[in-house]
Design a protein around this motif. Structure first.
Motif, PDB file in Angstrom:
ATOM      1  N   LYS A 271       0.852  -1.185   0.000  1.00 60.00           N
ATOM      2  CA  LYS A 271       0.000   0.000   0.000  1.00 60.00           C
ATOM      3  C   LYS A 271       0.882   1.226   0.000  1.00 60.00           C
ATOM      4  CE  LYS A 271      -3.616   2.268   2.778  1.00 60.00           C
ATOM      5  NZ  LYS A 271      -4.432   2.156   4.018  1.00 60.00           N
ATOM      6  N   MET A 272       0.634   2.138  -0.931  1.00 58.95           N
ATOM      7  CA  MET A 272       1.463   3.323  -1.091  1.00 58.95           C
ATOM      8  C   MET A 272       0.560   4.524  -1.330  1.00 58.95           C
ATOM      9  SD  MET A 272       3.466   1.006  -3.749  1.00 58.95           S
ATOM     10  CE  MET A 272       1.856   0.256  -3.912  1.00 58.95           C
ATOM     11  N   LYS A 273       1.139   5.671  -1.507  1.00 61.14           N
ATOM     12  CA  LYS A 273       0.421   6.860  -1.912  1.00 61.14           C
ATOM     13  C   LYS A 273       0.674   7.112  -3.393  1.00 61.14           C
ATOM     14  CE  LYS A 273      -1.318   7.931   2.097  1.00 61.14           C
ATOM     15  NZ  LYS A 273      -2.792   7.862   2.345  1.00 61.14           N
ATOM     16  N   GLY A 274      -0.356   7.534  -4.087  1.00 60.56           N
ATOM     17  CA  GLY A 274      -0.232   7.815  -5.498  1.00 60.56           C
ATOM     18  C   GLY A 274       0.490   9.109  -5.774  1.00 60.56           C
TER      19      GLY A 274
ATOM     20  N   GLY B 183      16.308 -13.608  -8.337  1.00 62.45           N
ATOM     21  CA  GLY B 183      17.002 -12.645  -7.489  1.00 62.45           C
ATOM     22  C   GLY B 183      16.506 -11.228  -7.644  1.00 62.45           C
ATOM     23  N   PHE B 184      15.236 -11.072  -8.042  1.00 64.75           N
ATOM     24  CA  PHE B 184      14.645  -9.748  -8.190  1.00 64.75           C
ATOM     25  C   PHE B 184      13.486  -9.570  -7.211  1.00 64.75           C
ATOM     26  CE2 PHE B 184      16.235 -10.873 -12.453  1.00 64.75           C
ATOM     27  CZ  PHE B 184      17.054  -9.781 -12.724  1.00 64.75           C
ATOM     28  N   ILE B 185      13.239  -8.333  -6.840  1.00 66.76           N
ATOM     29  CA  ILE B 185      11.977  -7.964  -6.211  1.00 66.76           C
ATOM     30  C   ILE B 185      11.028  -7.618  -7.357  1.00 66.76           C
ATOM     31  CG2 ILE B 185      10.795  -6.402  -4.652  1.00 66.76           C
ATOM     32  CD1 ILE B 185      12.874  -8.223  -3.305  1.00 66.76           C
ATOM     33  N   VAL B 186       9.864  -8.243  -7.397  1.00 66.84           N
ATOM     34  CA  VAL B 186       8.919  -8.016  -8.491  1.00 66.84           C
ATOM     35  C   VAL B 186       7.641  -7.416  -7.925  1.00 66.84           C
ATOM     36  CG1 VAL B 186       7.657  -9.045 -10.408  1.00 66.84           C
ATOM     37  CG2 VAL B 186       9.894  -9.970  -9.751  1.00 66.84           C
ATOM     38  N   VAL B 187       7.211  -6.302  -8.515  1.00 71.93           N
ATOM     39  CA  VAL B 187       6.000  -5.631  -8.041  1.00 71.93           C
ATOM     40  C   VAL B 187       5.015  -5.453  -9.191  1.00 71.93           C
ATOM     41  CG1 VAL B 187       7.181  -4.389  -6.194  1.00 71.93           C
ATOM     42  CG2 VAL B 187       6.945  -3.310  -8.441  1.00 71.93           C
ATOM     43  N   ALA B 188       3.746  -5.419  -8.827  1.00 72.24           N
ATOM     44  CA  ALA B 188       2.661  -5.034  -9.732  1.00 72.24           C
ATOM     45  C   ALA B 188       1.814  -4.035  -8.964  1.00 72.24           C
ATOM     46  CB  ALA B 188       1.843  -6.245 -10.143  1.00 72.24           C
ATOM     47  N   ILE B 189       1.577  -2.871  -9.564  1.00 69.60           N
ATOM     48  CA  ILE B 189       0.897  -1.780  -8.869  1.00 69.60           C
ATOM     49  C   ILE B 189      -0.280  -1.302  -9.710  1.00 69.60           C
ATOM     50  CG2 ILE B 189       1.121   0.568  -7.974  1.00 69.60           C
ATOM     51  CD1 ILE B 189       4.134  -0.014  -7.583  1.00 69.60           C
ATOM     52  N   ASN B 190      -1.458  -1.234  -9.118  1.00 73.24           N
ATOM     53  CA  ASN B 190      -2.622  -0.663  -9.788  1.00 73.24           C
ATOM     54  C   ASN B 190      -2.624   0.849  -9.571  1.00 73.24           C
ATOM     55  OD1 ASN B 190      -3.433  -3.160 -10.632  1.00 73.24           O
ATOM     56  ND2 ASN B 190      -5.317  -3.208  -9.440  1.00 73.24           N
ATOM     57  N   GLY B 191      -2.146   1.566 -10.570  1.00 68.48           N
ATOM     58  CA  GLY B 191      -2.063   3.011 -10.452  1.00 68.48           C
ATOM     59  C   GLY B 191      -3.390   3.696 -10.691  1.00 68.48           C
TER      60      GLY B 191
ATOM     61  N   ALA C  88       6.268   6.817  -8.051  1.00 68.52           N
ATOM     62  CA  ALA C  88       6.074   7.247  -6.666  1.00 68.52           C
ATOM     63  C   ALA C  88       5.982   6.049  -5.732  1.00 68.52           C
ATOM     64  CB  ALA C  88       4.807   8.095  -6.566  1.00 68.52           C
ATOM     65  N   GLY C  89       5.257   5.017  -6.171  1.00 70.53           N
ATOM     66  CA  GLY C  89       5.094   3.831  -5.332  1.00 70.53           C
ATOM     67  C   GLY C  89       6.398   3.107  -5.088  1.00 70.53           C
ATOM     68  N   MET C  90       7.211   2.923  -6.124  1.00 72.43           N
ATOM     69  CA  MET C  90       8.472   2.200  -5.946  1.00 72.43           C
ATOM     70  C   MET C  90       9.465   2.998  -5.107  1.00 72.43           C
ATOM     71  SD  MET C  90       9.169   0.087  -9.478  1.00 72.43           S
ATOM     72  CE  MET C  90       8.830   1.443 -10.579  1.00 72.43           C
ATOM     73  N   LYS C  91       9.459   4.313  -5.227  1.00 76.13           N
ATOM     74  CA  LYS C  91      10.335   5.127  -4.381  1.00 76.13           C
ATOM     75  C   LYS C  91       9.945   4.982  -2.913  1.00 76.13           C
ATOM     76  CE  LYS C  91      11.782   8.626  -7.748  1.00 76.13           C
ATOM     77  NZ  LYS C  91      11.732  10.073  -8.140  1.00 76.13           N
TER      78      LYS C  91
ATOM     79  N   THR D  12      -3.816   9.900  -2.336  1.00 76.34           N
ATOM     80  CA  THR D  12      -4.625   8.746  -2.712  1.00 76.34           C
ATOM     81  C   THR D  12      -3.883   7.444  -2.464  1.00 76.34           C
ATOM     82  OG1 THR D  12      -5.681  10.066  -4.448  1.00 76.34           O
ATOM     83  CG2 THR D  12      -5.915   7.675  -4.592  1.00 76.34           C
ATOM     84  N   ASP D  13      -4.537   6.514  -1.792  1.00 74.96           N
ATOM     85  CA  ASP D  13      -3.949   5.194  -1.567  1.00 74.96           C
ATOM     86  C   ASP D  13      -3.957   4.394  -2.863  1.00 74.96           C
ATOM     87  OD1 ASP D  13      -3.514   5.621   1.151  1.00 74.96           O
ATOM     88  OD2 ASP D  13      -5.494   4.840   1.709  1.00 74.96           O
ATOM     89  N   ILE D  14      -2.838   3.784  -3.164  1.00 75.35           N
ATOM     90  CA  ILE D  14      -2.764   2.838  -4.282  1.00 75.35           C
ATOM     91  C   ILE D  14      -2.249   1.511  -3.727  1.00 75.35           C
ATOM     92  CG2 ILE D  14      -2.464   4.573  -6.091  1.00 75.35           C
ATOM     93  CD1 ILE D  14       0.536   4.016  -6.040  1.00 75.35           C
TER      94      ILE D  14
END
Length: 829
Positions: A536-539, A596-604, A632-635, A544-546
């Motif tokens: 959970k991050m800020k957009g 050996g990766f961090i993998v993310v999927a984000i609903n922007g 913004a989310g990955m940072k 806004t929560d993303i």
């Protein structure tokens, strides 16, 4: 973004042609990954059998009996058991004596069966409930539930429930409203099959095969019931039979003067290596945004016995659907007496919808009411008609959330709001015309929970007594109700919490009795489960929560730094996250993380499932692609987790995700270091008309020659490239034609930029074997070499010992059942 979220990359296939990098890459490091590393990562794409068995024990699919009891099967590492539940008495017990029935079946079948491994997955009870009917090795047997001798099933021993294991006995109907007819669409009485022949509509008698021509004026590019949306087409007849099987609602599709699309096959030859001869030209109608002539339809009703064509008295309609871009018969409703139809007409830019009524005998048309939106009108549910009371249940996002409204069919007046509050209705589960009660599913209706979780509700049609039926924290599967609706079975989960299930009251939602608990987390981890984490991050606005999902390697070490890969699908019709319930593995993301990766999927912001403002965040600016939220989310993640190396960021996606990936590499060249853009629609002026015109708006040509689409086109930003970019496309992609990628290639060459290009001969929008696993290996190699900085094993052979699918799952185009599930059935982006 084009049609399919292609997470599973498979269709028919030829070999792949690789046009390697314009500059030979130097060896970046003496370190290297081994074939064993790739083998382990490939294995991570499929969950261990023990994990799957453990995780699914909490999920229950009931097989209802007429007296509101039900049975279900549960398979665990210990074997399979069959359970009989009586909600009225709040009891559950074995559906039969497993040990004695196993012995009885073994005696007649000549084989030995164990109580926990019966030779059947389906059963039915006899009318007296004293025996079960099963099929073993093709023979039907009747076996006493207490272990009495099994005998050949008598012809008169009709079951009280149809045999059907998992998936049978659903009491709640799914989304209704009709659909696109298949090739040879069969009449409700089963006597006639409608089909297209020489641009006209015909019917064939199912019993005798006699064919009758219904229309005579069909012509090329002006045929009846034609199925061509530009990005997809078939020989299917698009139509809707009347309930009495005597009339057909369809249209004469006018494509005269519509611009053409052209593709040319590559003569690759057969197994003997010989060239197959001349290439073959494929040409079809494919309108583009801004074209003065696009596909339109003339609505007709055909009286089958008299072969009379009644043309509706109205102007031509656009080739649009309220639930998707493509024409769909889900927007047409027959009255029970077949005297009239209701239908929804959609404007070219999707900003207006008119609900209209037409006489089936005269073709006279009247407007019932109109819906408008400053962006686009969307129906995520499927509107319903209550013919007995002349009312319409209508979906609208007019108050920022997707709710249901009740309209008077005669006057067109809105009577009342049916559903209310925060959250978006995603499906009508059940509607009782007599009691005027509606059951529905919605997202985001439970405060404090993930807004993408689905829950179920009950409400009266006048908007009163709205009740939450399953408030437990989690994503709830469609409710499986008893025939009477008195009870329903509720199964729910979260991405890192396996299934649980219970019986609930169909009116109040009160817990009647628990069924199965979630599998033990420690046991799952011991069996090899690598859980995905909800993030959970800020957009972009900082407010806004993303939400998204993140996966780490199974051998994760918090003292190390890991590169991060963003899997992206920007919408607008779906998002990057494929689902919010439990999954034993994330497929491709699990494989990449294991390397050996961090993998993310984000609903922007700009993806569905949330309020209308959120969904329209980048309407008219498709080049946004949710990228401000991804960055913004990955940072924020990197600030929270020091083991994320924010200086090593990769991104990849297919179709709309390919568009977004290239955009990321060009618009954020200092942030994204490596990108793999597959089959992207990089310039929506060069992609089929209904997509861009729905989400970007109608194309506007300015006096200086520029358009409102220019800023969204990736080739106009290509000179910004700094990192490593791989472009991939199938040469026979009739959804997103390959020249979308060649536009990028042209500008990269002009800017003297190094890049990699892979063209897959004769491949469509999804990549067929062996190209699918080949591209997967190239994807892994690319991230390993340029993002991780190590050499991959040379020419590792992917796919050995597993299925052909290599992507993250499938998304579709057309209507959408429930956000954010994709654009409905069929292939696509």
């Amino acid at each position: 973004m084009p049609s399919c979220l292609v997470r599973s990359l498979a269709t028919r296939g030829m070999a792949a042609l690789a046009l390697t990098s314009l500059a030979v890459a130097p060896l970046l490091s003496q370190r290297a990954l081994t074939a064993a590393d790739y083998t382990r990562a490939e294995a991570a794409m499929q969950a261990p059998a023990a994990v799957t068995l453990l995780a699914n024990t909490g999920h229950v699919t009931p097989n209802w009996l007429p007296d509101n009891r039900f049975w279900y099967a549960t398979t665990s590492p210990a074997g399979t058991t069959f359970t009989l539940v009586n909600p009225a008495k709040k009891t559950k017990a074995p559906a039969f004596d497993h040990a004695k029935v196993a012995a009885a079946i073994s005696a007649v079948a000549g084989k030995t069966f164990k109580p926990d491994s019966m030779p059947f997955a389906r059963l039915a009870f006899t009318k007296d409930y004293k025996a079960i009917l099963v099929n073993v090795d093709g023979k039907d047997w009747s076996c006493g539930v207490k272990g009495e001798k099994c005998t050949a099933a008598a012809a008169g021993s009709a079951p009280v429930s149809s045999p059907g294991g998992v998936g049978a006995g659903r009491g709640f109907a799914g989304r209704g409203g009709g659909g696109r007819g298949g090739a040879g669409a069969t009449s409700p009485d089963g006597k006639l099959s409608a089909f297209i022949k020489d641009d006209n509509l015909w019917v064939r008698e199912v019993a005798g095969g006699k064919e009758t021509q219904l229309t005579t004026d069909g012509a090329p590019d002006f045929g009846y019931a034609t199925d061509n949306a530009g990005w997809t087409s078939s020989s299917n007849a698009v139509l809707l039979w009347s309930p009495d099987s005597k009339k057909i609602a369809t249209q004469q599709q006018d494509e005269r003067g519509v611009g053409k699309m052209f593709l040319v096959t590559t003569p690759t030859g057969g197994a003997n290596g010989q060239i197959a001869g001349h290439p073959v030209l494929k040409a079809w109608n494919y309108p583009l945004p801004g074209d003065p002539i696009i596909t339109t339809i003339q609505r007709v009703i055909i009286d089958v016995p008299s072969r009379t064509v009644v043309r509706l008295q109205m102007p031509v309609d656009q080739h649009r659907s309220i639930q998707g871009d493509n024409l769909s018969m889900s927007d047409v409703k027959w009255s029970p007496d077949a005297s009239r139809i209701l239908f929804a007409s959609v404007s070219r830019d999707h900003k207006q919808v008119w609900v209209r009524e037409a006489s089936a005998t005269t073709g006279a048309v009247r407007q019932v009411f109109e819906e408008q939106s400053p962006t686009n009108v969307e129906d995520w549910v499927g509107w319903r008609v209550l013919w007995s009371t002349n009312e319409i249940v209508w979906y609208s996002q007019r108050d920022n959330f997707g709710h249901l409204y009740l309209y008077d069919l005669t006057s067109g007046r809105m009577k009342n709001l049916i559903t209310s509050g925060e959250g978006n209705v995603s499906a009508i589960s059940r509607l009782n015309d007599t009691t005027r009660v509606l059951w529905y599913t919605a997202l985001g209706g439970e405060k404090g929970q993930n807004p993408y979780f689905t829950h179920h509700y009950r409400v009266n049609l006048d908007g009163s007594k709205q009740v939450s039926l399953d408030p437990d924290d989690g994503n709830h599967e469609n409710p499986a109700a008893s025939p009477s609706g008195k009870y329903f079975v509720d199964s729910w989960s979260q991405n890192d919490i396996p299934w649980a299930s219970a019986v609930r009251d169909g009116t109040t939602g009160a817990l009647v009795m628990p069924l199965e608990k979630p599998a033990d987390r420690a046991a799952l981890l011991a069996a090899g489960w690598n859980p995905v984490v909800t993030i959970k991050m800020k957009g972009r606005d900082g407010v806004t929560d993303i939400y998204g999902q993140m996966e780490k390697p199974s051998n994760f070490d918090a003292s190390k730094k890991y590169p991060i890969i963003n899997y992206i699908y920007p919408g607008p019709q779906t998002g990057s996250v494929g689902g919010w319930g439990f999954k034993a593995t994330q497929g491709e993301s699990s494989g990449l993380s294991e390397l050996g990766f961090i993998v993310v999927a984000i609903n922007g912001m700009g993806t569905p499932g949330r309020d209308k403002k959120f969904m329209d965040a980048y309407y008219g600016h498709m080049g946004d692609n949710t990228l401000p939220d991804q960055v913004a989310g990955m940072k924020q993640l990197a600030a929270q987790y020091p083991w994320i190396d924010i200086n090593k960021v990769g991104i990849w996606g297919h179709s709309g995700g390919g568009f977004a990936t290239a955009d990321a590499m060009f618009s954020y060249p200092d942030f994204f270091k490596v990108g793999i853009a597959e089959s992207g629609n990089h310039d929506n002026r060069e992609y089929e008309d209904d997509w861009g015109e729905r989400y970007q708006g109608l194309l506007v040509r300015n006096a200086d020659g520029t358009t409102n689409y220019d800023a969204e086109a990736n080739q106009n930003k290509a000179a910004n490239l700094k990192g490593h970019l791989m472009l991939v496309h199938g040469t026979m992609d009739n959804n997103v034609p390959p020249y979308n990628t060649l536009l990028i290639v042209d500008k990269l060459i002009a800017a003297n930029k190094d890049f990699d290009l892979l063209l897959i001969p004769n491949s469509g929008h999804g990549y067929p074997p062996p190209a699918n696993t080949y591209q997967q290996r190239r994807r892994w190699d690319y991230f390993t070499r340029y993002l991780m900085g190590v050499e991959p094993p040379k020419e590792f052979q992917m796919g050995a010992g597993r299925g052909a699918g290599a992507g993250r799952g499938a998304g579709g185009r057309g209507g959408q059942a429930a956000p954010p599930a994709g654009r409905g059935g069929g292939g696509g982006n």
